[in-house]
Scaffold this motif. Structure first.
Motif, mmCIF file in Angstrom:
data_model
loop_
_atom_site.group_PDB
_atom_site.id
_atom_site.type_symbol
_atom_site.label_atom_id
_atom_site.label_comp_id
_atom_site.label_asym_id
_atom_site.label_seq_id
_atom_site.Cartn_x
_atom_site.Cartn_y
_atom_site.Cartn_z
ATOM 1 N N ILE A 50 -33.291 83.915 -74.137
ATOM 2 C CA ILE A 50 -34.889 84.181 -74.601
ATOM 3 C C ILE A 50 -35.640 84.172 -73.323
ATOM 4 O O ILE A 50 -36.526 85.142 -73.250
ATOM 5 N N ARG A 51 -35.385 83.544 -72.014
ATOM 6 C CA ARG A 51 -35.991 83.849 -71.001
ATOM 7 C C ARG A 51 -35.779 85.349 -70.270
ATOM 8 O O ARG A 51 -37.087 85.851 -69.688
ATOM 9 N N LYS A 52 -34.712 85.888 -70.534
ATOM 10 C CA LYS A 52 -34.530 87.126 -70.068
ATOM 11 C C LYS A 52 -35.447 88.284 -70.626
ATOM 12 O O LYS A 52 -35.869 89.521 -69.989
ATOM 13 N N PHE A 53 -36.092 87.937 -71.918
ATOM 14 C CA PHE A 53 -36.906 88.857 -72.479
ATOM 15 C C PHE A 53 -38.229 89.098 -71.925
ATOM 16 O O PHE A 53 -38.891 89.954 -71.780
ATOM 17 N N ASP A 54 -38.538 87.792 -71.232
ATOM 18 C CA ASP A 54 -39.586 87.945 -70.403
ATOM 19 C C ASP A 54 -39.994 88.768 -69.310
ATOM 20 O O ASP A 54 -40.746 89.268 -68.918
ATOM 21 N N ASN A 55 -38.709 88.926 -68.575
ATOM 22 C CA ASN A 55 -38.333 89.848 -67.463
ATOM 23 C C ASN A 55 -37.825 91.256 -67.705
ATOM 24 O O ASN A 55 -37.503 91.784 -67.215
ATOM 25 N N THR A 56 -38.188 91.492 -69.086
ATOM 26 C CA THR A 56 -37.665 92.846 -69.822
ATOM 27 C C THR A 56 -39.049 93.482 -70.057
ATOM 28 O O THR A 56 -39.734 93.028 -70.778
ATOM 29 N N ILE A 57 -39.161 94.758 -69.392
ATOM 30 C CA ILE A 57 -40.305 95.535 -69.775
ATOM 31 C C ILE A 57 -40.172 95.885 -71.332
ATOM 32 O O ILE A 57 -39.312 96.425 -71.706
ATOM 33 N N ASN A 58 -41.278 95.738 -71.826
ATOM 34 C CA ASN A 58 -41.366 95.872 -73.532
ATOM 35 C C ASN A 58 -40.295 94.838 -74.039
ATOM 36 O O ASN A 58 -39.722 95.261 -74.960
ATOM 37 N N GLY A 59 -40.051 93.850 -73.487
ATOM 38 C CA GLY A 59 -38.974 92.558 -74.062
ATOM 39 C C GLY A 59 -39.307 92.314 -75.539
ATOM 40 O O GLY A 59 -38.233 92.318 -76.248
ATOM 41 N N ILE A 60 -40.834 92.308 -75.945
ATOM 42 C CA ILE A 60 -41.090 91.893 -77.135
ATOM 43 C C ILE A 60 -40.510 92.922 -78.212
ATOM 44 O O ILE A 60 -40.174 92.814 -79.300
ATOM 45 N N LYS A 61 -40.705 94.163 -77.989
ATOM 46 C CA LYS A 61 -40.148 95.347 -78.784
ATOM 47 C C LYS A 61 -38.561 95.178 -78.894
ATOM 48 O O LYS A 61 -38.248 95.477 -79.794
ATOM 49 N N PHE A 85 -34.450 99.681 -71.695
ATOM 50 C CA PHE A 85 -35.602 98.884 -71.408
ATOM 51 C C PHE A 85 -35.193 98.149 -69.934
ATOM 52 O O PHE A 85 -34.279 97.379 -69.678
ATOM 53 N N ASP A 86 -36.462 98.519 -69.168
ATOM 54 C CA ASP A 86 -35.873 98.085 -67.581
ATOM 55 C C ASP A 86 -36.226 96.599 -67.578
ATOM 56 O O ASP A 86 -36.909 95.905 -68.178
ATOM 57 N N TYR A 87 -35.243 96.182 -66.766
ATOM 58 C CA TYR A 87 -35.275 94.838 -66.312
ATOM 59 C C TYR A 87 -35.601 94.527 -64.930
ATOM 60 O O TYR A 87 -34.768 95.131 -63.931
ATOM 61 N N VAL A 88 -36.254 93.321 -64.672
ATOM 62 C CA VAL A 88 -36.725 93.045 -63.555
ATOM 63 C C VAL A 88 -35.539 91.990 -62.875
ATOM 64 O O VAL A 88 -35.560 91.001 -63.536
ATOM 65 N N THR A 89 -35.203 92.427 -61.631
ATOM 66 C CA THR A 89 -34.333 91.565 -61.159
ATOM 67 C C THR A 89 -35.013 90.781 -60.129
ATOM 68 O O THR A 89 -34.219 89.803 -59.404
#
Length: 256
Positions: free
Chosen positions: A109-120, A245-249
């Protein structure tokens, strides 16, 4: 015999009336929440009791959901003396599916916060899971209708398939998107428009940035939270996710 049938009808009617009453309460609670949602003054706490009361009604509906479903859609039986092996398997499979999906999403679930457009990504994957559940339900109802004859089993199978596959599909989608992301990285700079924390068993720390004219929330640690100020530029290190979906590392100061 007629008296028993009449009592059962009255009981069923009471269940349905209570359900409608709780829905009405929830609807009435939504009104003040919407009216005072953006209030920053003394009235900002007005929605709180309505929210709590509405949540209480919703929890009661969830707790009585099996009775409510049985009221609207009476099962063929409330108890079986003997159960077919396949029906037994589907019952436990559905329960296990829900547990696996819930545990999987807890890790992701926390990974979605650091995913661009993670809600989508979250809702798209969830809808795919629901679609799979619908297909499986049609197959079961067509080929193995006895799975849904007994009240408790019907409720568990529906709940396990729909909620379980929703949770599992979102967890799998999030994992695949960041775990199998393109290893090449790219960097972009943004301004932190605001910071926020969440209270609970453990405090969560968030940055809010404007990306493509939309506000995006990012989960950051306590140290990073205190190292940046609102309005400060931050550089995001990102990878192209498997599903696009871009992911912030990594988060870095823009001047580093």
């Amino acid at each position: 015999m007629k008296l028993k049938k009449q009592n059962k009808t009255n009981q069923t009617s009471e269940i349905r009336k209570d359900f409608y009453k709780k829905l009405l309460y929830i609807g009435l609670c939504i009104l003040p929440i919407l009216l005072f949602a953006d209030n920053k003054g003394v009235f900002r706490l007005v929605p709180l009791p309505f929210f709590l009361f509405g949540m209480y009604q919703l929890i009661q509906i969830i707790g009585q959901s099996q009775l409510i479903i049985d009221d609207f859609f009476p099962p063929k039986t409330h108890y079986e003396m003997t159960t077919k092996p396949f029906d037994h398997f589907v019952y436990y499979f559905s329960s296990t599916l829900f547990i696996v999906g819930l545990i999987g999403l807890m890790f992701e679930i926390r990974k979605f916060d650091n995913t661009i457009n993670g809600i989508k990504l979250f809702w798209t994957a969830g809808l795919v899971g629901v679609l799979i559940a619908i297909i499986l339900t049609v197959i079961l109802k067509t080929g193995f209708p006895s799975v849904y004859y007994e009240s408790k089993r019907r409720y568990t199978v529906h709940f396990g398939l729909f909620v379980g596959l929703f949770l599992l599909s979102t967890a799998v989608a999030g994992f695949v998107n960041h775990h199998f992301a393109d290893q090449s990285t790219f960097y972009k700079k943004y301004a932190i428009i605001r910071k926020s924390t969440s209270s609970g068993r453990s405090t969560e720390y968030f940055f809010f940035l404007i990306m493509d004219n939309k506000e995006e929330r990012f989960s950051v640690g306590k140290t990073r939270y205190h190292n940046f100020e609102e309005g400060e530029q931050i550089e995001l290190c990102m990878q192209k996710g498997k599903f696009g979906f871009d992911y912030v590392t990594e988060f870095k100061k823009a001047n580093e």
